[in-house]
Structure formats: C-alpha cells, structure tokens
Design a protein around this motif. Structure first.
Motif, mmCIF file in Angstrom:
data_model
loop_
_atom_site.group_PDB
_atom_site.id
_atom_site.type_symbol
_atom_site.label_atom_id
_atom_site.label_comp_id
_atom_site.label_asym_id
_atom_site.label_seq_id
_atom_site.Cartn_x
_atom_site.Cartn_y
_atom_site.Cartn_z
ATOM 1 N N VAL A 148 116.642 45.164 93.550
ATOM 2 C CA VAL A 148 117.565 46.163 93.004
ATOM 3 C C VAL A 148 116.944 47.557 93.091
ATOM 4 O O VAL A 148 117.617 48.530 93.446
ATOM 5 N N PHE A 149 115.664 47.669 92.771
ATOM 6 C CA PHE A 149 114.974 48.956 92.880
ATOM 7 C C PHE A 149 114.950 49.421 94.337
ATOM 8 O O PHE A 149 115.168 50.607 94.627
ATOM 9 N N ALA A 150 114.704 48.488 95.265
ATOM 10 C CA ALA A 150 114.703 48.839 96.693
ATOM 11 C C ALA A 150 116.087 49.304 97.141
ATOM 12 O O ALA A 150 116.205 50.192 97.991
ATOM 13 N N VAL A 151 117.143 48.719 96.563
ATOM 14 C CA VAL A 151 118.510 49.146 96.872
ATOM 15 C C VAL A 151 118.727 50.589 96.425
ATOM 16 O O VAL A 151 119.310 51.402 97.152
ATOM 17 N N TYR A 152 118.246 50.921 95.221
ATOM 18 C CA TYR A 152 118.353 52.315 94.753
ATOM 19 C C TYR A 152 117.678 53.264 95.745
ATOM 20 O O TYR A 152 118.246 54.292 96.143
ATOM 21 N N GLU A 153 116.448 52.932 96.157
ATOM 22 C CA GLU A 153 115.717 53.815 97.064
ATOM 23 C C GLU A 153 116.414 53.930 98.415
ATOM 24 O O GLU A 153 116.428 55.007 99.029
ATOM 25 N N ALA A 154 117.002 52.828 98.890
ATOM 26 C CA ALA A 154 117.673 52.853 100.189
ATOM 27 C C ALA A 154 118.941 53.703 100.147
ATOM 28 O O ALA A 154 119.178 54.531 101.036
ATOM 29 N N VAL A 155 119.762 53.503 99.129
ATOM 30 C CA VAL A 155 121.064 54.163 99.069
ATOM 31 C C VAL A 155 120.950 55.604 98.596
ATOM 32 O O VAL A 155 121.584 56.509 99.140
ATOM 33 N N GLN A 156 120.127 55.832 97.587
ATOM 34 C CA GLN A 156 120.053 57.159 96.969
ATOM 35 C C GLN A 156 118.959 58.047 97.546
ATOM 36 O O GLN A 156 119.010 59.268 97.395
#
Length: 446
Positions: free
Chosen positions: A272-280
C-alpha cells in the motif's frame, strides 16, 4: 478479539527490532538486479551493455499480464546482462549496473520531496496503469503483481479491501516500523486502492502485539471515510490471505479459489505504501524496508535497501554475522528458507534476514509418527499433513492432488507442532511442487 477459525499456532514473536527506526542503507557500488522478482514470467530487458541509466528508469519490461516491470535502483552503466546465483545456488537472469558518481542520479519525473501529496484526480483505470508501470508487487512475500489483483476476472466483484498489517512471522518488524513512520502515506495509499477497485470499504488487520500501531491507525481512521482498524488476536499464520479474510470479515475462501471469490482483495501494508509512492510521487518500486535480526545480532534493525544491494552489505550494517550463527534464513523462521550464500542481491521478495544461533538451528532426529493428530489440528487449511508426507514418500502424486495438497500455504504449522520432529514441511513442499508441475502440464495439453 477476532482471529481465524481453523488451525494455527502461537510461536514466540521475538520482535527484537520493533523499537528501532528505519535506517537507509548506503548505495552499492554495483547493483545486480534480478529479472524475476515476482510471480509470473520474468521481465524482459530493454537495455543493453554500455547504456547509462538513472534511478527509477525502466530496464526490463513485464513479459505478460502476470509479470512486473523492473527499474534501475541506482544510476550508472549497464555492464552486462547475464545470470547471477540466488541464495539457494540456482542461476537467475539479472542486469548488472556499475554505479557512476554517487549512483543516485534520479529521473526528473520522480518527486523526491518529503511533502505528502494528498490529492489525486486520476480515474480508477489510470491508477491501475500507474501501479502496473511502477512494477508494484505484493511485498508480503508472494510478490503477486498488484495490478492483476485490481482487475478482477469477469463475474467477480470486489466488495472490501483488506490491508494485511499483521506481520505474524516471528522476528520480522519491517511492516511495523513502516506503519509507525509512514501512517499518513499508507492511508492515502488505501484510499487510492479503494478508488481503483471502485469500493467504499477497507479494513486494516493488525495483530495485538503492535498496540502503538493500532492506536495510531485508529486515530488516522477517524479522519478517513470507509477505513476501519481491526485488532486481531496473536495467532500464526494470520497473515495468510485466507486466514486474514476469515479473521476480519468472517468469510472462508473455498478450496482452489481466490480471495476475490468472496469479494475480498488483500494487499500488504508495505505494498500500500509502494502504491502511494507510485501514484502520488511517480516513484517505481526500487527499494523496500527489510528486517535484519537474530538473538546474537549486534544491531538488529529495519533497513531501507535498494534492490540489487548484496545481502552481505545489509548484514554488515547490522554488525556482521555473529560467531555463533548456525543458519541464515531469508525471511522469518516459519516460512523462510536457509541460504547457501549471502552474495545474492536484495530484491522485492526480501523481507528480512534472520541469523539463528547454532544451538537453535539443528534439527532434532525424526522419530516415528505417533498419530497424535497435532499437525492436523494445527493446519490452518484443514489438511492432513501426516498423510501427505506418506503420500510424498511413496510418490503417490494423484492421491496428493485428491487430498488438496495445492491448498497448502507452506506456513510450517505442521512442522512446528509435531512432537516427533517429522520433516513434514519438506515433503509437503516437494509434493506441492511436483503436483503443481503435473497440473500445469495437464492444462497445457488442453
């Protein structure tokens, strides 16, 4: 307090590094980047020897839908595309990058500021595409490509996102520290995944030995619509997808089915943290937090490690290999595997390194099975491990398939509970691998 219904054990958690903040490891002079860091087809190189690459640049492209992109973890020159040896002595395709300068020249499109980006106006399909482009996979151990989970097959509809913040494996604390140090980014990541799945509800499952994370996340949940925190009783292997679904929403996934069959999508908190970094932040998956620990380790801790870094460098950061070490395990003591060498590189699957003292690493001599049934009672998948080991010994693969060997999650509860010290997990893994190969060959002929 909630938990799952079938089987399970309670090994001592030994969370020795839970109080140690995340440290950033220095960059390696050479990064060896494996092309298979996920379930599915290995990524295909799109660079050549002599090419200069920056941090975050795509160097290998997903070879199929069930695959994941690979990006450069350091900046430098591609010196070769060859094979490397993994921790178990097996060859694996890899890209070698020699650092130039400090090896930290990033793509300009990546936002490296510490500012938290809370606003996202992307459509669900655009979020999924960014996750796919960034090479995000499940960081809980399986490394299932995340974009695949977000695209349910026809006839299936997601109803709830379950965030796996359990970290039930003894010794490992990397997820715990990530929750304490990046709570807001994780909640934004949850909101992004909810939007991608077009759902309103998310549940974060956290075991009760992480009281500080539970309290922090409950405060955060008060400010985020549709996200609830579910404290869970300590019980291994609660981090297994099917066990976590049962514990949080009371639904049991049928044999051979996926979580989406009961309306659930499960993602690890680090994912989930990696998703934040990827998208944002436009940041691909090039590093992860991993735990280095053990009862004799001088500096057990949680380290942010770029992929491609030799594991020996990570061990040295924790004080080196203790003199009394008998075994080094990649992962935790229950599902991790003993390593043959420490020269292999860190990658997306590397959640931790555990150095076990020699006195605790020697297996006891197996005795005759007492037919006590403790392995059956402990199995969280409702299997009969005592039977499966006999079938594997006799190579009765058809009967192993009939007895649902493919349902096994290789959690080690059977081995942990056996008073006769039978090598249950070894034979179950052998049987599962063999039967899995037979099934794939059979399906290929259809």
């Amino acid at each position: 307090m909630k938990t799952f219904r079938i089987g399970g054990v309670h090994p001592h958690d030994n969370k020795l590094s839970a109080g140690n903040a995340i440290e950033t490891l220095p960059l390696p002079k050479q990064a060896i980047v494996p092309l298979s860091q996920h379930i599915g087809a290995p990524a295909q190189p799109i660079v050549e020897k002599g090419d200069h690459v920056k941090v975050g640049q795509l160097i290998a492209q997903a070879a199929s839908f069930m695959s994941a992109n690979i990006h450069a973890p350091i900046s430098g020159t591609i010196t070769k595309i060859d094979t490397a040896t993994d921790a178990w002595g097996m060859p694996m395709p890899a890209i070698y990058i020699e650092a130039e300068g400090d090896g930290d020249e990033w793509l300009e499109t990546i936002d490296r500021t510490p500012d938290i980006n809370r606003i996202c106006k992307l459509e669900p399909e655009q979020i999924i595409e960014k996750i796919k482009d960034a090479g995000i996979v499940g960081l809980g151990g399986a490394c299932f490509p995340t974009h695949v989970k977000l695209m349910p097959p026809p006839g299936c509809q997601a109803e709830v996102l379950i965030v796996n913040a359990v970290e039930c494996e003894p010794y490992l604390t990397c997820d715990h520290r990530l929750m304490l140090e990046h709570a807001e980014e994780i909640f934004i990541g949850i909101s992004l995944l909810k939007r991608a799945l077009k759902i309103e509800r998310a549940i974060i499952g956290i075991e009760n030995n992480k009281r500080d994370a539970i309290e922090l996340f409950k405060k955060m949940a008060d400010r985020h619509f549709g996200i609830e925190v579910c404290p869970l009783k300590l019980r291994y292997p609660q981090g297994g997808e099917k066990q976590l679904i049962d514990a949080t929403i009371g639904r049991q996934v049928p044999s051979g089915a996926l979580p989406i069959s009961v309306g659930a999508v499960v993602d690890n908190v680090a994912t989930v943290f990696a998703v934040y970094e990827a998208v944002q932040k436009n940041k691909p998956l090039i590093e992860r937090v991993m735990t280095v620990t053990g009862k004799s380790v001088k500096r057990p801790g949680n380290y942010l490690v770029r992929f491609g870094t030799p594991l020996q460098d990570v061990i040295e950061a924790a004080g080196g290999i203790p003199d009394d070490t008998g075994k080094i395990v990649a992962g935790g003591p229950m599902m991790g595997r003993a390593m043959q060498n420490t020269n292999m590189p860190a990658h997306k699957r590397t959640s931790g390194l555990l150095m076990i003292p020699a006195a605790e690493s020697v297996r006891r001599e197996p005795q005759n099975c007492m037919r006590c049934g403790q392995c059956v009672e402990a199995c969280p998948m409702g299997l009969e491990p005592y039977l499966l080991i006999r079938l594997a010994e006799q190579k009765r693969w058809d009967e192993m398939e009939h007895n649902k060997i493919m349902d096994c999650i290789e959690c080690g509860c059977c081995l942990f509970s056996c008073p006769s010290y039978q090598p249950l997990l070894d034979y179950v893994r052998l049987g599962k691998a063999t039967v899995g190969g037979i099934i794939r060959a059979r399906n290929a002929k259809k």
